[in-house]
Design a protein around this motif. Structure first.
Motif, PDB file in Angstrom:
ATOM      1  N   THR A   1       0.808  -1.217   0.000  1.00 27.65           N
ATOM      2  CA  THR A   1       0.000   0.000   0.000  1.00 27.65           C
ATOM      3  C   THR A   1       0.840   1.264   0.000  1.00 27.65           C
ATOM      4  N   GLY A   2       2.155   1.179  -0.114  1.00 24.20           N
ATOM      5  CA  GLY A   2       3.000   2.360  -0.041  1.00 24.20           C
ATOM      6  C   GLY A   2       3.246   2.984  -1.399  1.00 24.20           C
ATOM      7  N   GLU A   3       4.253   3.856  -1.455  1.00 30.13           N
ATOM      8  CA  GLU A   3       4.621   4.517  -2.700  1.00 30.13           C
ATOM      9  C   GLU A   3       5.132   3.488  -3.715  1.00 30.13           C
ATOM     10  N   ARG A   4       4.902   3.772  -5.014  1.00 28.87           N
ATOM     11  CA  ARG A   4       5.269   2.828  -6.061  1.00 28.87           C
ATOM     12  C   ARG A   4       5.967   3.540  -7.208  1.00 28.87           C
ATOM     13  N   PHE A   5       6.643   2.736  -8.037  1.00 28.00           N
ATOM     14  CA  PHE A   5       7.073   3.204  -9.350  1.00 28.00           C
ATOM     15  C   PHE A   5       6.708   2.121 -10.352  1.00 28.00           C
ATOM     16  N   THR A   6       6.726   2.463 -11.630  1.00 28.16           N
ATOM     17  CA  THR A   6       6.337   1.528 -12.681  1.00 28.16           C
ATOM     18  C   THR A   6       7.565   1.103 -13.472  1.00 28.16           C
ATOM     19  N   LEU A   7       7.727  -0.209 -13.642  1.00 28.80           N
ATOM     20  CA  LEU A   7       8.745  -0.773 -14.530  1.00 28.80           C
ATOM     21  C   LEU A   7       7.999  -1.390 -15.704  1.00 28.80           C
ATOM     22  N   GLU A   8       8.260  -0.920 -16.916  1.00 26.01           N
ATOM     23  CA  GLU A   8       7.542  -1.395 -18.076  1.00 26.01           C
ATOM     24  C   GLU A   8       8.473  -1.446 -19.278  1.00 26.01           C
ATOM     25  N   GLY A   9       7.999  -2.086 -20.342  1.00 29.16           N
ATOM     26  CA  GLY A   9       8.784  -2.162 -21.555  1.00 29.16           C
ATOM     27  C   GLY A   9       8.271  -3.255 -22.465  1.00 29.16           C
ATOM     28  N   GLU A  10       9.101  -3.614 -23.449  1.00 31.81           N
ATOM     29  CA  GLU A  10       8.739  -4.626 -24.438  1.00 31.81           C
ATOM     30  C   GLU A  10       9.725  -5.780 -24.387  1.00 31.81           C
ATOM     31  N   LEU A  11       9.199  -6.987 -24.525  1.00 37.35           N
ATOM     32  CA  LEU A  11      10.000  -8.202 -24.586  1.00 37.35           C
ATOM     33  C   LEU A  11       9.858  -8.817 -25.976  1.00 37.35           C
ATOM     34  N   PRO A  12      10.936  -9.399 -26.538  1.00 38.38           N
ATOM     35  CA  PRO A  12      10.816 -10.100 -27.810  1.00 38.38           C
ATOM     36  C   PRO A  12       9.972 -11.364 -27.659  1.00 38.38           C
ATOM     37  N   ALA A  13       9.599 -11.953 -28.776  1.00 37.72           N
ATOM     38  CA  ALA A  13       8.897 -13.237 -28.753  1.00 37.72           C
ATOM     39  C   ALA A  13       9.757 -14.276 -28.040  1.00 37.72           C
ATOM     40  N   ASP A  14       9.120 -15.157 -27.297  1.00 33.84           N
ATOM     41  CA  ASP A  14       9.771 -16.255 -26.577  1.00 33.84           C
ATOM     42  C   ASP A  14      10.694 -15.764 -25.465  1.00 33.84           C
ATOM     43  N   PHE A  15      10.346 -14.611 -24.881  1.00 37.04           N
ATOM     44  CA  PHE A  15      11.054 -14.084 -23.718  1.00 37.04           C
ATOM     45  C   PHE A  15      10.089 -13.980 -22.548  1.00 37.04           C
ATOM     46  N   ALA A  16      10.633 -14.025 -21.351  1.00 39.09           N
ATOM     47  CA  ALA A  16       9.887 -13.779 -20.123  1.00 39.09           C
ATOM     48  C   ALA A  16      10.789 -12.971 -19.198  1.00 39.09           C
ATOM     49  N   LEU A  17      10.179 -12.300 -18.228  1.00 41.51           N
ATOM     50  CA  LEU A  17      10.949 -11.442 -17.330  1.00 41.51           C
ATOM     51  C   LEU A  17      10.466 -11.603 -15.904  1.00 41.51           C
ATOM     52  N   LYS A  18      11.424 -11.676 -14.993  1.00 45.24           N
ATOM     53  CA  LYS A  18      11.135 -11.663 -13.566  1.00 45.24           C
ATOM     54  C   LYS A  18      11.898 -10.504 -12.933  1.00 45.24           C
ATOM     55  N   ALA A  19      11.177  -9.639 -12.212  1.00 43.52           N
ATOM     56  CA  ALA A  19      11.787  -8.562 -11.436  1.00 43.52           C
ATOM     57  C   ALA A  19      11.647  -8.914  -9.967  1.00 43.52           C
ATOM     58  N   GLN A  20      12.753  -8.987  -9.247  1.00 44.66           N
ATOM     59  CA  GLN A  20      12.746  -9.344  -7.824  1.00 44.66           C
ATOM     60  C   GLN A  20      13.173  -8.133  -7.010  1.00 44.66           C
ATOM     61  N   ALA A  21      12.191  -7.528  -6.322  1.00 41.29           N
ATOM     62  CA  ALA A  21      12.440  -6.328  -5.537  1.00 41.29           C
ATOM     63  C   ALA A  21      12.884  -6.717  -4.128  1.00 41.29           C
ATOM     64  N   HIS A  22      13.987  -6.132  -3.677  1.00 42.06           N
ATOM     65  CA  HIS A  22      14.552  -6.427  -2.359  1.00 42.06           C
ATOM     66  C   HIS A  22      14.360  -5.216  -1.446  1.00 42.06           C
ATOM     67  N   TYR A  23      13.860  -5.480  -0.228  1.00 37.69           N
ATOM     68  CA  TYR A  23      13.515  -4.418   0.708  1.00 37.69           C
ATOM     69  C   TYR A  23      14.296  -4.563   2.009  1.00 37.69           C
ATOM     70  N   ASP A  24      14.668  -3.426   2.565  1.00 41.09           N
ATOM     71  CA  ASP A  24      15.356  -3.365   3.856  1.00 41.09           C
ATOM     72  C   ASP A  24      14.455  -2.678   4.875  1.00 41.09           C
ATOM     73  N   VAL A  25      14.652  -3.012   6.143  1.00 35.78           N
ATOM     74  CA  VAL A  25      13.899  -2.354   7.221  1.00 35.78           C
ATOM     75  C   VAL A  25      14.409  -0.930   7.374  1.00 35.78           C
ATOM     76  N   ALA A  26      13.467   0.036   7.374  1.00 38.69           N
ATOM     77  CA  ALA A  26      13.843   1.452   7.409  1.00 38.69           C
ATOM     78  C   ALA A  26      13.581   2.101   8.768  1.00 38.69           C
ATOM     79  N   ASN A  27      13.178   1.312   9.768  1.00 34.77           N
ATOM     80  CA  ASN A  27      12.984   1.873  11.108  1.00 34.77           C
ATOM     81  C   ASN A  27      13.550   0.895  12.131  1.00 34.77           C
ATOM     82  N   ASN A  28      13.143   1.025  13.382  1.00 37.94           N
ATOM     83  CA  ASN A  28      13.693   0.185  14.444  1.00 37.94           C
ATOM     84  C   ASN A  28      12.912  -1.119  14.647  1.00 37.94           C
ATOM     85  N   CYS A  29      12.095  -1.463  13.669  1.00 39.45           N
ATOM     86  CA  CYS A  29      11.342  -2.722  13.752  1.00 39.45           C
ATOM     87  C   CYS A  29      12.306  -3.897  13.849  1.00 39.45           C
ATOM     88  N   ASN A  30      11.916  -4.897  14.610  1.00 40.77           N
ATOM     89  CA  ASN A  30      12.724  -6.107  14.744  1.00 40.77           C
ATOM     90  C   ASN A  30      12.409  -7.050  13.576  1.00 40.77           C
TER      91      ASN A  30
END
Length: 247
Positions: A29-58
């Motif tokens: 539910t937070g802020e977002r950005f858009t990653l978009e584009g075109e893939l050739p035939a017989d291609f697939a794409l996986k985007a793996q977003a990595h997140y770090d803790v930004a406060n004192n949460c355990n």
């Protein structure tokens, strides 16, 4: 680094998984950005977003996947990736986005491979890196090429296998500028296929010919002078040149 894989599990959408003590089902539910584009035939794409803790949460780092499946025709992909979100008491902020570019060159499971790319978040752009335009978009193009070789797998010795090489598959992005922006990354096939190893194939008017040498192995060998050539298997045929098969 290029890798091989049989990504039969690709799905369109988001697949959350967590390495966290906080809930792995946190809503995005937070802020977002858009990653978009075109893939050739017989291609697939996986985007793996990595997140770090930004406060004192355990809590610990988390990762979420966004995926587009193979299609037999060129396709448009579009992922809405959170820049930040809350997971219980944890404030999570995007650290980087890894990209896995999958390509297939046949209908068998082993005739699939992938290359890597990524979006790197920085405080300031390195020299020469493109920035967001007035419309909030940054555009880049990745150029992909097939690299062929004789398979090293025992069950497929003497057959053509391929690796995927994609240049420019990523971008540097200023983290504070990312919310609400669009990153357009197009992929295209460019240039002719070429051998994975230099000096192991010789180009002739009829096509590429694999060398054999002093060892006479099941694999291509470093070309000698004068060159000696070997045959190989492709689509159930014995061939002497690639990609034409016969001279």
């Amino acid at each position: 680094m290029m890798r091989h894989g049989n990504p039969t599990w690709l799905l369109i959408g988001t697949l959350p998984f967590a390495l966290s003590a906080c809930s792995s089902l946190a809503p995005l539910t937070g802020e977002r950005f858009t990653l978009e584009g075109e893939l050739p035939a017989d291609f697939a794409l996986k985007a793996q977003a990595h997140y770090d803790v930004a406060n004192n949460c355990n809590g610990r780092s988390q990762a979420r996947s966004f995926e587009s499946d193979f299609q037999s025709t060129p396709q448009q992909y579009r992922f809405n990736i959170p820049v930040s979100y809350r997971d219980g008491l944890c404030a999570m902020r995007l650290g980087r986005v890894g990209l896995f570019i999958h390509g297939r060159y046949g209908d068998k499971d082993w005739q699939r491979t992938y290359d890597n790319g990524g979006l790197t978040l920085v405080e300031t752009l390195p020299p020469g890196a493109p920035s967001f335009g007035a419309d909030g978009t940054v555009t880049k193009q990745a150029e992909c090429t097939w690299l062929f070789q004789l398979s090293k797998a025992h069950s497929r010795q003497g057959q053509i296998s391929k690796l995927l090489n994609c240049k420019g598959a990523g971008a540097y992005l200023v983290a504070d500028e990312l919310p609400g922006k669009t990153v357009r990354l197009d992929f295209q096939m460019t240039g002719e296929e070429r051998p994975y190893m230099r000096g192991y194939w010789i180009k002739t008017p009829s096509g590429w010919k694999p060398c054999t040498g002093r060892w006479g192995t099941q694999f291509e060998e470093l070309c000698t002078e004068p060159p000696q050539f070997r045959t190989f298997q492709m689509n159930g045929q014995e061939c002497t040149v690639y990609p034409n098969c016969t001279e």
